[in-house]
Design a protein around this motif. Structure first.
Motif, PDB file in Angstrom:
ATOM      1  N   UNK A  81       0.870  -1.174   0.000  1.00 51.67           N
ATOM      2  CA  UNK A  81       0.000   0.000   0.000  1.00 51.67           C
ATOM      3  C   UNK A  81       0.902   1.217   0.000  1.00 51.67           C
ATOM      4  N   UNK A  82       0.314   2.355  -0.296  1.00 51.06           N
ATOM      5  CA  UNK A  82       1.067   3.606  -0.173  1.00 51.06           C
ATOM      6  C   UNK A  82       0.710   4.215   1.169  1.00 51.06           C
ATOM      7  N   UNK A  83       1.526   3.878   2.152  1.00 51.40           N
ATOM      8  CA  UNK A  83       1.273   4.302   3.531  1.00 51.40           C
ATOM      9  C   UNK A  83       1.669   5.767   3.684  1.00 51.40           C
ATOM     10  N   UNK A  84       0.802   6.570   4.243  1.00 56.49           N
ATOM     11  CA  UNK A  84       1.148   7.984   4.446  1.00 56.49           C
ATOM     12  C   UNK A  84       1.333   8.331   5.927  1.00 56.49           C
ATOM     13  N   UNK A  85       0.774   7.493   6.804  1.00 61.21           N
ATOM     14  CA  UNK A  85       0.937   7.736   8.243  1.00 61.21           C
ATOM     15  C   UNK A  85       0.723   6.423   8.993  1.00 61.21           C
ATOM     16  N   UNK A  86       1.497   6.237  10.048  1.00 62.29           N
ATOM     17  CA  UNK A  86       1.362   5.018  10.846  1.00 62.29           C
ATOM     18  C   UNK A  86       1.835   5.271  12.268  1.00 62.29           C
ATOM     19  N   UNK A  87       1.091   4.752  13.244  1.00 60.44           N
ATOM     20  CA  UNK A  87       1.568   4.727  14.630  1.00 60.44           C
ATOM     21  C   UNK A  87       1.125   3.412  15.255  1.00 60.44           C
ATOM     22  N   UNK A  88       1.156   3.352  16.568  1.00 57.56           N
ATOM     23  CA  UNK A  88       0.850   2.090  17.251  1.00 57.56           C
ATOM     24  C   UNK A  88      -0.593   1.625  17.029  1.00 57.56           C
ATOM     25  N   UNK A  89      -1.516   2.582  16.871  1.00 57.31           N
ATOM     26  CA  UNK A  89      -2.951   2.267  16.827  1.00 57.31           C
ATOM     27  C   UNK A  89      -3.595   2.389  15.447  1.00 57.31           C
ATOM     28  N   UNK A  90      -2.950   3.163  14.583  1.00 59.14           N
ATOM     29  CA  UNK A  90      -3.613   3.627  13.362  1.00 59.14           C
ATOM     30  C   UNK A  90      -2.685   3.513  12.169  1.00 59.14           C
ATOM     31  N   UNK A  91      -3.233   3.208  11.001  1.00 62.12           N
ATOM     32  CA  UNK A  91      -2.452   3.500   9.806  1.00 62.12           C
ATOM     33  C   UNK A  91      -3.347   4.145   8.755  1.00 62.12           C
ATOM     34  N   UNK A  92      -2.696   4.846   7.835  1.00 58.34           N
ATOM     35  CA  UNK A  92      -3.402   5.589   6.795  1.00 58.34           C
ATOM     36  C   UNK A  92      -2.666   5.380   5.485  1.00 58.34           C
ATOM     37  N   UNK A  93      -3.424   5.008   4.467  1.00 61.39           N
ATOM     38  CA  UNK A  93      -2.808   4.718   3.168  1.00 61.39           C
ATOM     39  C   UNK A  93      -3.719   5.220   2.053  1.00 61.39           C
ATOM     40  N   UNK A  94      -3.129   5.426   0.868  1.00 58.08           N
ATOM     41  CA  UNK A  94      -3.892   5.978  -0.251  1.00 58.08           C
ATOM     42  C   UNK A  94      -4.897   4.966  -0.777  1.00 58.08           C
ATOM     43  N   UNK A  95      -6.107   5.436  -1.065  1.00 61.91           N
ATOM     44  CA  UNK A  95      -7.125   4.583  -1.671  1.00 61.91           C
ATOM     45  C   UNK A  95      -6.705   4.220  -3.099  1.00 61.91           C
ATOM     46  N   UNK A  96      -6.916   2.963  -3.449  1.00 59.67           N
ATOM     47  CA  UNK A  96      -6.545   2.464  -4.779  1.00 59.67           C
ATOM     48  C   UNK A  96      -7.328   3.164  -5.887  1.00 59.67           C
ATOM     49  N   UNK A  97      -8.540   3.573  -5.601  1.00 59.43           N
ATOM     50  CA  UNK A  97      -9.394   4.217  -6.597  1.00 59.43           C
ATOM     51  C   UNK A  97      -9.842   5.576  -6.081  1.00 59.43           C
ATOM     52  N   UNK A  98      -8.927   6.540  -6.122  1.00 59.83           N
ATOM     53  CA  UNK A  98      -9.225   7.850  -5.520  1.00 59.83           C
ATOM     54  C   UNK A  98     -10.362   8.577  -6.233  1.00 59.83           C
ATOM     55  N   UNK A  99     -11.216   9.236  -5.448  1.00 59.18           N
ATOM     56  CA  UNK A  99     -12.310  10.026  -6.019  1.00 59.18           C
ATOM     57  C   UNK A  99     -11.976  11.517  -6.017  1.00 59.18           C
ATOM     58  N   UNK A 100     -10.794  11.869  -5.502  1.00 62.07           N
ATOM     59  CA  UNK A 100     -10.357  13.266  -5.431  1.00 62.07           C
ATOM     60  C   UNK A 100      -8.828  13.251  -5.364  1.00 62.07           C
ATOM     61  N   UNK A 101      -8.178  14.410  -5.559  1.00 66.44           N
ATOM     62  CA  UNK A 101      -6.704  14.436  -5.522  1.00 66.44           C
ATOM     63  C   UNK A 101      -6.135  13.840  -4.227  1.00 66.44           C
ATOM     64  N   UNK A 102      -6.812  14.060  -3.126  1.00 70.45           N
ATOM     65  CA  UNK A 102      -6.414  13.418  -1.866  1.00 70.45           C
ATOM     66  C   UNK A 102      -7.526  12.454  -1.461  1.00 70.45           C
TER      67      UNK A 102
END
Ligand code: AMP
Ligand code: ZN
Length: 117
Positions: free
Chosen positions: A17-38
């Motif tokens: 995945x394209x991980x953009x943020x990660x910590x002990x409890x959470x991770x955040x990654x880019x959606x494979x099929x983006x509906x907007x620039x972010x």
């Protein structure tokens, strides 16, 4: 962890995945099929099926997700321009992946909010 869950596999780095943020409890990654620039998915690092399965034992993870939105918005450069967070729940909510996740969407002026059908 649920061994058949695609987002658990992303947490465990079993699938890329394209991980953009990660910590002990959470991770955040880019959606494979983006509906907007972010378009980033922010998820708890524990298998919770959906909002109907949040409870006293796992809600710390959900709380940490809430704290992570502003970190992710800064990383993605939309903290000043604004963004929308969407969480689909269950059949009528249109949830496809059965691991609680929040869509953080921005980078353009978004269309009408769907509050009514
Ligand atoms: P939902 O309809 O709320 O369950 O949203 C599921 C989202 O997960 C969709 O926007 C998909 O594009 C996204 N998705 C599915 N598989 C992956 C993946 N492997 N990596 C990133 N995003 C994914
Ligand atoms: Zn999972």
């Amino acid at each position: 962890m649920d061994e058949n869950c695609i987002f658990c596999k992303i947490i465990n780095k079993e699938i890329p995945s394209t991980m953009v943020y990660e910590d002990e409890y959470v991770c955040a990654f880019k959606d494979l099929n983006p509906v907007a620039p972010v378009h980033v998915l922010v998820i708890p690092k524990i298998h919770i099926q959906d909002l109907e399965h949040v409870n006293e034992e796992n809600s710390i993870y959900v709380s940490k997700v809430q704290e992570a939105f502003k970190k992710v918005s800064e990383i993605m450069g939309v903290n000043e321009t604004g963004y929308r967070v969407i969480c689909n729940c269950g059949e009528d909510g249109g949830q496809e992946v059965k691991h609680l996740h929040y869509h953080l969407i921005g980078g353009k002026k978004l269309g009408a909010k769907i509050i009514h059908d």
